[in-house]
Design an enzyme around this catalytic site. Structure first.
Site, PDB file in Angstrom:
ATOM      1  N   GLU A  14      -1.071  -1.234  -4.857  1.00  0.00           N
ATOM      2  CA  GLU A  14      -2.252  -0.562  -5.214  1.00  0.00           C
ATOM      3  C   GLU A  14      -2.066   0.410  -6.058  1.00  0.00           C
ATOM      4  O   GLU A  14      -1.226   1.176  -5.957  1.00  0.00           O
ATOM      5  CB  GLU A  14      -2.820   0.251  -3.695  1.00  0.00           C
ATOM      6  CG  GLU A  14      -4.146   0.732  -3.762  1.00  0.00           C
ATOM      7  CD  GLU A  14      -4.661   0.985  -2.433  1.00  0.00           C
ATOM      8  OE1 GLU A  14      -5.027   0.192  -1.506  1.00  0.00           O
ATOM      9  OE2 GLU A  14      -4.826   2.313  -2.211  1.00  0.00           O
ATOM     10  N   ASP A  53      -2.624   0.975   6.936  1.00  0.00           N
ATOM     11  CA  ASP A  53      -1.867   0.724   5.743  1.00  0.00           C
ATOM     12  C   ASP A  53      -1.400  -0.613   5.783  1.00  0.00           C
ATOM     13  O   ASP A  53      -1.244  -1.200   4.777  1.00  0.00           O
ATOM     14  CB  ASP A  53      -0.575   1.511   5.758  1.00  0.00           C
ATOM     15  CG  ASP A  53      -1.005   3.109   6.171  1.00  0.00           C
ATOM     16  OD1 ASP A  53      -1.060   3.933   5.336  1.00  0.00           O
ATOM     17  OD2 ASP A  53      -1.487   3.528   7.341  1.00  0.00           O
ATOM     18  N   ASP A 103       0.954  -1.225   0.000  1.00  0.00           N
ATOM     19  CA  ASP A 103      -0.058  -0.130  -0.099  1.00  0.00           C
ATOM     20  C   ASP A 103       0.912   1.332  -0.148  1.00  0.00           C
ATOM     21  O   ASP A 103       1.412   1.727   1.250  1.00  0.00           O
ATOM     22  CB  ASP A 103      -0.840  -0.306   1.287  1.00  0.00           C
ATOM     23  CG  ASP A 103      -1.798   0.981   1.205  1.00  0.00           C
ATOM     24  OD1 ASP A 103      -2.060   1.718   0.174  1.00  0.00           O
ATOM     25  OD2 ASP A 103      -2.248   1.386   2.284  1.00  0.00           O
TER      26      ASP A 103
END
Lengths: 212, 212
Positions: A68, A141, A7
Site C-alpha cells: 500500500e 490490516d 498493508d
C-alpha cells in the site's frame, strides 16, 4: 501468479498471499499480521518487520509484492513509521529480485468494492466474499493486505496493457518523426511547404485514429 | 568512539565517519554521498541506498550509527522517500547489532553552531572548522552527515548520564515503594494513620531532595 499483499505498519503490518487464476478468479492462500512492540526502538522494530516479511517470502515464494502506497497526507503521527515499514518491505523484495508494486488505498478500495471511499467494514466484507472465506479476516490490516493482493492481480494486467500501448504509441511517434526528417532531407527547398501540408494532414489522420 | 552519521535521502544520502576522542575532540575519517537515479523504481533505489551504506559500514566499522530524524512537517513531496531511506539505513545497522541514534536537524544545528535555526552555510562552515578540513565538504548533505556524527559524539555522553540518572531515580522509587509495602504489612491497623503521615513526610523530603 502469486502475490504477497502488504498493508505496512510498525505496530501491525498486514500480510496476505493470494493466487490469481484466469480472468478475475482469485484463490486465498494465507493471511496474517507481523507485529512489533511499541517499546522497542525504531531500528529494532524495522528489523522485526523485515524479518517477519522475509519469513512470509520464504514460506510462500510469491512472484510479486504489492504494498500500500503511503501518503504524507495520512495520519501525521504514524506516517513516518508506516513509510519506513513499507520501505524495509520493498527492500526485502528488491533484495530477492522480486518486482514491487505500489497501490494507493483508494485504488485498492475501488478495485475491491467499486468505491475509492469504502470503509474498512466494506473492504472486509468484499474480501471475505471474493475469496469465499468462512469468516472475515481479522484485524482490518489483514483484510487490507488481502484486498491489496487482489487489487494487484486485477490491476496489473490492465497496467501492463497500458504500458504496452504507451510504448507502442511512442514507437509510432518516433517512426513518424524519422519519416518527417527523411522527407525534409530529400525535399528541394521549394516543395517544403507541400511536405509540411502533407505532414499536417497525416498528423490529423493519426490523431483521429487514436481517439476513435 | 567511531560514529557513522547519515543525512538520509533517496537522491542524495550523506554519509560521514567521525572519531570521538577525549572531551570534545573529534577527528575526521571520511565523508561521501550515496546517490540513486530518480528514474529507478522506489524498491531498487532503496536497495542502492542500503547497499551503499552497508559498504560504508564494512569499510569503516563504526560502533554506532546516527541518523537525522525525519519529521512529517518537512517538505511533503520528499518526506516519504527520506523516511524510507532513513528506515533502510536503520535496518542495515540493526542487522549488524549496531546501536542506532536519531537526532533532529535542530539538535544537530544547536550542537554544531549554537543555534537550532542555523542555515546550511553556517553548518558547513562550523563542520569545516571543527574537523580542521582544508576545504568545506560538498554537497550540503555531506556536511550535514558530518554535523550529525559530531552531534552524536557530543550529545550521547549527556544522554547516557541522563538515562543513568533516570534509571537510578526509578530504582530509588521502587526501593521506597517496597519499604512502604513492608511497613504496611508489619503495622497494626490502629497505627496505619501514623505510618501514612510518616510516609507523606518522607515523600516530601525526597521531592525536595530531587529538585535541589
Amino acid at each position: 501468479m502469486r502475490v504477497l499483499g502488504v498493508d505496512p505498519g510498525l505496530t501491525r503490518c498486514g500480510v496476505a498471499v493470494v493466487d490469481g487464476g484466469t480472468g478475475r478468479s482469485v484463490r486465498f492462500v494465507d493471511v496474517g499480521v507481523v507485529r512489533t512492540p511499541a517499546e522497542l526502538d525504531l531500528a529494532k522494530r524495522l528489523l522485526l518487520v523485515a524479518d517477519g516479511v522475509e519469513e512470509w517470502l520464504d514460506r510462500h515464494r510469491p512472484q510479486v509484492v504489492a504494498i500500500e502506497r503511503v501518503f504524507s497526507q495520512n495520519n501525521v503521527s504514524t506516517v513516518i513509521g508506516t513509510a519506513q515499514a513499507a520501505g524495509v518491505v520493498a527492500l526485502s523484495a528488491a533484495r530477492r529480485g522480486l518486482p514491487v508494486a505500489f497501490h494507493t488505498p483508494s485504488e485498492m478500495k475501488t478495485a475491491i468494492t467499486g468505491s475509492g471511499r469504502a470503509d474498512k467494514a466494506q473492504v472486509t466484507l468484499m474480501v471475505t466474499r471474493l475469496l469465499g472465506l468462512a469468516e472475515p479476516p481479522r484485524p482490518a490490516d489483514a483484510a487490507d493486505a488481502l484486498g491489496l493482493a487482489i487489487c494487484h492481480l486485477w490491476r496489473s494486467p490492465m497496467q501492463s496493457r497500458l504500458a504496452e500501448a504507451r510504448s507502442r504509441a511512442a514507437e509510432l511517434g518516433r517512426a513518424h518523426q524519422a519519416r518527417l526528417a527523411a522527407a525534409a532531407r530529400t525535399t528541394a527547398p521549394g516543395t517544403a511547404g507541400k511536405v509540411r501540408a502533407a505532414t499536417l494532414a497525416e498528423r490529423e489522420r493519426n490523431r483521429k485514429g487514436t481517439t476513435r
